[in-house]
Design an enzyme around this catalytic site. Structure first.
Site, short mmCIF file in Angstrom:
data_model
loop_
_atom_site.label_atom_id
_atom_site.label_comp_id
_atom_site.label_asym_id
_atom_site.label_seq_id
_atom_site.Cartn_x
_atom_site.Cartn_y
_atom_site.Cartn_z
N PRO A 234 0.91 -1.34 0.15
CA PRO A 234 0.04 0.02 0.03
C PRO A 234 0.66 1.40 -0.32
O PRO A 234 1.67 1.37 0.10
CB PRO A 234 -0.67 0.02 0.96
CG PRO A 234 -0.09 -0.83 2.40
CD PRO A 234 0.68 -1.87 1.18
N THR A 237 4.32 2.91 2.78
CA THR A 237 5.04 1.98 3.41
C THR A 237 6.30 2.42 3.38
O THR A 237 6.80 1.47 3.71
CB THR A 237 4.44 0.49 2.88
OG1 THR A 237 5.02 0.79 1.66
CG2 THR A 237 3.24 0.42 3.11
N GLU A 450 -13.10 -9.51 18.79
CA GLU A 450 -11.76 -10.03 18.54
C GLU A 450 -11.09 -11.70 19.65
O GLU A 450 -10.18 -11.74 18.76
CB GLU A 450 -10.81 -9.68 19.51
CG GLU A 450 -11.07 -7.75 18.17
CD GLU A 450 -11.28 -7.51 17.40
OE1 GLU A 450 -10.28 -8.71 16.66
OE2 GLU A 450 -11.59 -6.62 16.84
#
Length: 594
Positions: A234, A237, A450
């Site tokens: 992406p 980075t 989570e």
């Protein structure tokens, strides 16, 4: 060389440098033969197009009957042939000067009796040159400069008669740093030895350094060195930072270019784009050993996917690019090519095939250790004893890129500056968590959600489970929690592995149903939510990979699959057939890979 009137040397800076290079390059016997008009015809290979005319003019000054010829564009080829033929018939000595001999008229290449190569200038030549035109001693620091990275006009523009040699050397060093993308001013680049945020690309860099050491020790040749790589991931980075850090780590200059620059710096006409493209690769060759960084590599189009109207324009550009890339990767010792893209799937297969840039390495958002290093790098000397672990964990859990983390530090500094004080750890936390603390009931639901992801991750791929966290500040703009899974080590996945991924994506929602009796909105919403990623994964398996029900089905590119679903209601009105494996609890949210 040139005739000097009386005893005073009236040559310009440009003439002096060109004469010196010719004197150093051509053997004395050849220069004497040229001066007498008794030599054969020559082909002289120069470092870049800027050297063509100065070298040609310097050689022509040896004798009136010596005529230089330079490569022209496609429209000038016919005139070039006529000029060569005229001089040959007149008994003149013809000297072709070019970066690539194949661009000279074939007739000249056929009748030439010798090919001489003018190398890029080295510190020894520049030292002699500066002694002849400047005052004062030439500093030893000149020996450490890669002066070959500079073109003819760039060198001449930095040198003037009677200038202090030390001042000129300082200017040369700054120009080389500006051009090659090495450190700028007081900037400190990340150390490749410690930069864990670069992941696999860091390991490749360390292996490359060993290879270069073996080349220097003559244990291996350049043919045995890994000469190219494509970084993908992406935006933000740190691909360009990686290339510059790699150059610093290897001790070689970095030549930086992008496909967009080829158009921004030209009129866009075919011949000017190709010329700019060649100049970029020629700069790399003249600076060798060096690193050539090609940004936005996906902008070189895939001709197979280009319509006929645009293909006519792009075909010569792409063909020339591939020839130049072959020359850089396979033929030109000392040039290492690093390509970069945010869209690996969009790169032409012709670029990624074996023999070119066949190695692709993912450079994604850093994990906690990498985020910690990036924070420390941008903080500099600030907060020397602070525990940045909590802040780094939040950055990693949100899959923040290096650019995102840099912005966090910048915003924290701004906050402290406006309060007229030094930056504190609370400034960093306030930027990341501007909201209130999470209410206990919300925190518990996030924990349940989570935990569902983590259980399925531990079941299916425990070695890839990196991080499970609840963020302070609640589920406002962020999800409130993250389960982070490392990128798979293989690009090939079976239907079972894809379904495992879907189950992990949906496990948070399933856990909420199991504990609370119904799900919350936490699994849906954005294009990166659990539901969106699960649907996209199944759609790719069904519509582009042919992995469902044994049918070799293909409807679109993977990145277009959601658009295809919206356009074709029949594809999304019913669930695609699943494989014959037993039905199991599904689910788990997966953050963007670290």
């Amino acid at each position: 060389m040139r005739t000097i009137k009386n005893t005073k040397d009236e040559r310009t800076i440009q003439e002096r440098l060109a004469d010196l290079v010719v004197e150093r390059t051509l053997p004395k016997s050849v220069r004497n033969a040229l001066a007498k008009g008794t030599s054969g015809h020559l082909v002289v290979v120069v470092p870049s197009t800027e050297w063509q005319e100065p070298i040609g003019e310097a050689i022509s000054e040896l004798q009136d009957k010596v005529h230089p010829v330079y490569p022209g564009g496609p429209k000038a080829a016919k005139d070039d042939r006529k000029a060569v033929k005229f001089h040959l018939e007149a008994g003149h000595v013809v000297v072709g000067v070019a970066v690539t001999p194949s661009t000279l008229p074939p007739l000249l290449r056929t009748v030439s009796t010798m090919t001489a190569t003018v190398p890029a200038p080295d510190p020894a030549l520049l030292r002699t040159f500066l002694r002849s035109v400047c005052t004062g001693p030439v500093p030893r620091s000149l020996d450490a400069l890669n002066v070959g990275a500079l073109d003819f006009d760039e060198i001449c523009s930095l040198v003037s008669f009677q200038a202090e040699a030390a001042v000129v050397v300082e200017k040369l060093g700054q120009a080389i740093a500006n051009k090659t993308g090495m450190t700028r001013g007081n900037e400190v680049l990340p150390s490749m030895e410690e930069a864990v945020e670069f992941g696999e690309a860091r390991h490749w860099a360390k292996d490359l350094k060993i290879d270069l050491a073996d080349v220097a020790a003559q244990r291996i040749g350049w043919a045995d060195v890994d000469r190219g790589i494509v970084l993908h991931g992406p935006p933000g980075t740190g691909k360009t930072t990686y290339a510059r850090s790699l150059g610093q780590y290897l001790g070689i200059p970095v030549v930086i270019g992008s496909i967009a620059d080829l158009f921004a710096s030209t009129t866009g006409y075919l011949d000017t784009v190709i010329r700019a493209q060649r100049d970029l690769f020629e700069r790399a060759r003249s600076a060798a050993p060096c690193l050539l960084f090609l940004d936005e590599l996906d902008q070189v189009p895939n001709l197979d996917a280009t319509d006929s109207k645009n293909r006519d324009y792009w075909a010569p550009v792409v063909a020339d690019f591939l020839i130049a890339l072959d020359g850089a990767v396979a033929e030109r010792a000392g040039v290492i090519v690093v390509g970069a893209t945010n869209r690996l799937h969009a790169i032409s297969p012709a670029i990624l095939r074996n023999g070119r840039l066949e190695r692709a390495v993912f450079l994604g958002p850093p994990g906690p250790d990498g985020a910690m290093r990036i924070l420390r790098h941008h903080l500099g000397s600030a907060l020397p004893g602070a525990d940045l672990g909590g802040v780094a964990t939040i950055c990693a859990s949100r899959a923040m890129t290096g650019a995102d983390i840099m912005d966090v530090v910048r915003s924290a500094r701004r906050r402290a500056r406006r309060s007229d004080r030094d930056i504190t750890l609370d400034d960093l936390k306030s930027v990341l968590m501007p909201g209130k603390e999470t209410p206990p009931d919300v925190a518990r639901r996030i924990a349940v959600h989570e935990s569902g992801h983590a259980i399925l991750a531990a079941l299916h791929m425990p070695e890839r489970l990196n991080l499970v966290t609840i963020e302070p500040g609640g589920a406002g703009d962020n999800s409130g929690g993250h389960t982070q899974i490392a990128v798979s080590g293989t690009p090939i996945e079976t239907i079972v592995e894809l379904e495992n991924r879907v189950e992990m994506l949906l496990a948070g929602r399933a856990a909420e149903i199991l504990i609370y009796g119904s799900p919350s909105s936490g699994a849906g919403g954005s294009a990166t939510s659990d539901l969106a990623l699960a649907v996209q994964t199944l759609a790719i398996a069904y519509l582009t990979l042919g992995l469902v029900d044994g049918t070799p089905r293909w409807r679109c590119e993977p990145e277009d699959v959601m658009l295809h679903l919206m356009r074709e209601p029949a594809c999304s009105s019913r669930s695609p057939p699943r494989s014959t494996r037993p039905t199991r609890l599904t689910g788990m949210k997966q953050s963007p890979p670290s």
